[in-house]
Design a protein around this motif. Sequence first.
Motif, mmCIF file in Angstrom:
data_model
loop_
_atom_site.group_PDB
_atom_site.id
_atom_site.type_symbol
_atom_site.label_atom_id
_atom_site.label_comp_id
_atom_site.label_asym_id
_atom_site.label_seq_id
_atom_site.Cartn_x
_atom_site.Cartn_y
_atom_site.Cartn_z
ATOM 1 N N ARG A 1 0.820 -1.221 0.000
ATOM 2 C CA ARG A 1 0.000 0.000 0.000
ATOM 3 C C ARG A 1 0.850 1.265 0.000
ATOM 4 O O ARG A 1 0.412 2.288 -0.517
ATOM 5 C CB ARG A 1 -0.944 0.005 1.204
ATOM 6 C CG ARG A 1 -2.070 -1.008 1.093
ATOM 7 C CD ARG A 1 -3.164 -0.776 2.120
ATOM 8 N NE ARG A 1 -2.722 -0.829 3.495
ATOM 9 C CZ ARG A 1 -2.665 -1.924 4.247
ATOM 10 N NH1 ARG A 1 -3.023 -3.083 3.741
ATOM 11 N NH2 ARG A 1 -2.262 -1.865 5.493
ATOM 12 N N VAL A 2 2.040 1.214 0.590
ATOM 13 C CA VAL A 2 2.875 2.423 0.699
ATOM 14 C C VAL A 2 4.094 2.369 -0.224
ATOM 15 O O VAL A 2 5.007 3.183 -0.090
ATOM 16 C CB VAL A 2 3.285 2.703 2.165
ATOM 17 C CG1 VAL A 2 2.058 3.010 3.018
ATOM 18 C CG2 VAL A 2 4.114 1.575 2.757
ATOM 19 N N ASP A 3 4.124 1.402 -1.161
ATOM 20 C CA ASP A 3 5.172 1.278 -2.181
ATOM 21 C C ASP A 3 6.557 1.032 -1.587
ATOM 22 O O ASP A 3 7.558 1.573 -2.040
ATOM 23 C CB ASP A 3 5.188 2.519 -3.088
ATOM 24 C CG ASP A 3 6.061 2.326 -4.318
ATOM 25 O OD1 ASP A 3 6.208 1.174 -4.796
ATOM 26 O OD2 ASP A 3 6.623 3.337 -4.805
ATOM 27 N N VAL A 4 6.613 0.184 -0.557
ATOM 28 C CA VAL A 4 7.893 -0.172 0.077
ATOM 29 C C VAL A 4 8.176 -1.641 -0.207
ATOM 30 O O VAL A 4 7.270 -2.471 -0.211
ATOM 31 C CB VAL A 4 7.843 0.095 1.603
ATOM 32 C CG1 VAL A 4 9.025 -0.520 2.333
ATOM 33 C CG2 VAL A 4 7.789 1.603 1.856
ATOM 34 N N THR A 5 9.438 -1.941 -0.463
ATOM 35 C CA THR A 5 9.879 -3.320 -0.636
ATOM 36 C C THR A 5 10.950 -3.607 0.402
ATOM 37 O O THR A 5 11.566 -2.688 0.945
ATOM 38 C CB THR A 5 10.427 -3.566 -2.064
ATOM 39 O OG1 THR A 5 11.448 -2.612 -2.370
ATOM 40 C CG2 THR A 5 9.320 -3.454 -3.092
ATOM 41 N N PRO B 1 9.749 5.177 -1.325
ATOM 42 C CA PRO B 1 9.643 6.630 -1.206
ATOM 43 C C PRO B 1 9.689 7.051 0.267
ATOM 44 O O PRO B 1 9.290 6.288 1.142
ATOM 45 C CB PRO B 1 8.291 6.942 -1.843
ATOM 46 C CG PRO B 1 7.518 5.684 -1.734
ATOM 47 C CD PRO B 1 8.517 4.563 -1.800
ATOM 48 N N PRO B 2 10.176 8.264 0.541
ATOM 49 C CA PRO B 2 10.323 8.711 1.933
ATOM 50 C C PRO B 2 9.045 8.601 2.768
ATOM 51 O O PRO B 2 9.106 8.174 3.923
ATOM 52 C CB PRO B 2 10.767 10.178 1.803
ATOM 53 C CG PRO B 2 11.474 10.224 0.487
ATOM 54 C CD PRO B 2 10.707 9.269 -0.404
ATOM 55 N N ASP B 3 7.885 8.956 2.213
ATOM 56 C CA ASP B 3 6.655 8.874 3.002
ATOM 57 C C ASP B 3 6.287 7.423 3.307
ATOM 58 O O ASP B 3 5.808 7.112 4.397
ATOM 59 C CB ASP B 3 5.499 9.613 2.333
ATOM 60 C CG ASP B 3 5.210 9.123 0.915
ATOM 61 O OD1 ASP B 3 6.102 8.536 0.268
ATOM 62 O OD2 ASP B 3 4.074 9.351 0.437
ATOM 63 N N GLY B 4 6.524 6.508 2.365
ATOM 64 C CA GLY B 4 6.271 5.090 2.609
ATOM 65 C C GLY B 4 7.200 4.536 3.667
ATOM 66 O O GLY B 4 6.776 3.786 4.564
#
Length: 137
Positions: free
Chosen positions: A23-27, A44-47
């Motif tokens: 959901r937050v584009d983190v791997t 991304p920093p927010d993720g």
Amino acid sequence: MSAGLSDETLRQIVSGSAAFNRRVDVTGALLVDGQRFFQYIEGPPDGLEAVRRRIHDSRSHAAVLPVLDMAISTRAVPYWAMTHIETGQIVVSGLVNARWDEFGHSVPGMDQLVGLLRPHFPRIGTAGARRATAGCT
């Protein structure tokens, strides 16, 4: 790791983390030695901030020791929202004690981590990312 963390609880943590990370584009990847976690996440920093908050709020560990927070141009694990790899204490200790603060083009700790992860995935991806973070809990 918290004492008495069961294999089933660990599977639930990884599954829940993978769902949240998508959901937050983190791997990322979670290396486990039976006593400690070593977690690598990128995105991304927010993720990453959202994932860090989840990690800090979790009761599955007693402390968090960040070892890396840097901008990256290419994701090391672009196809894993989260996976976990069982490893030995020597491997996790080696990662914790690796040099993560090098300047220049190569970070020895990151090179060591990617070398450990590479046999577990089919290919190094090329999907872009903005930051990466790693740490031991």
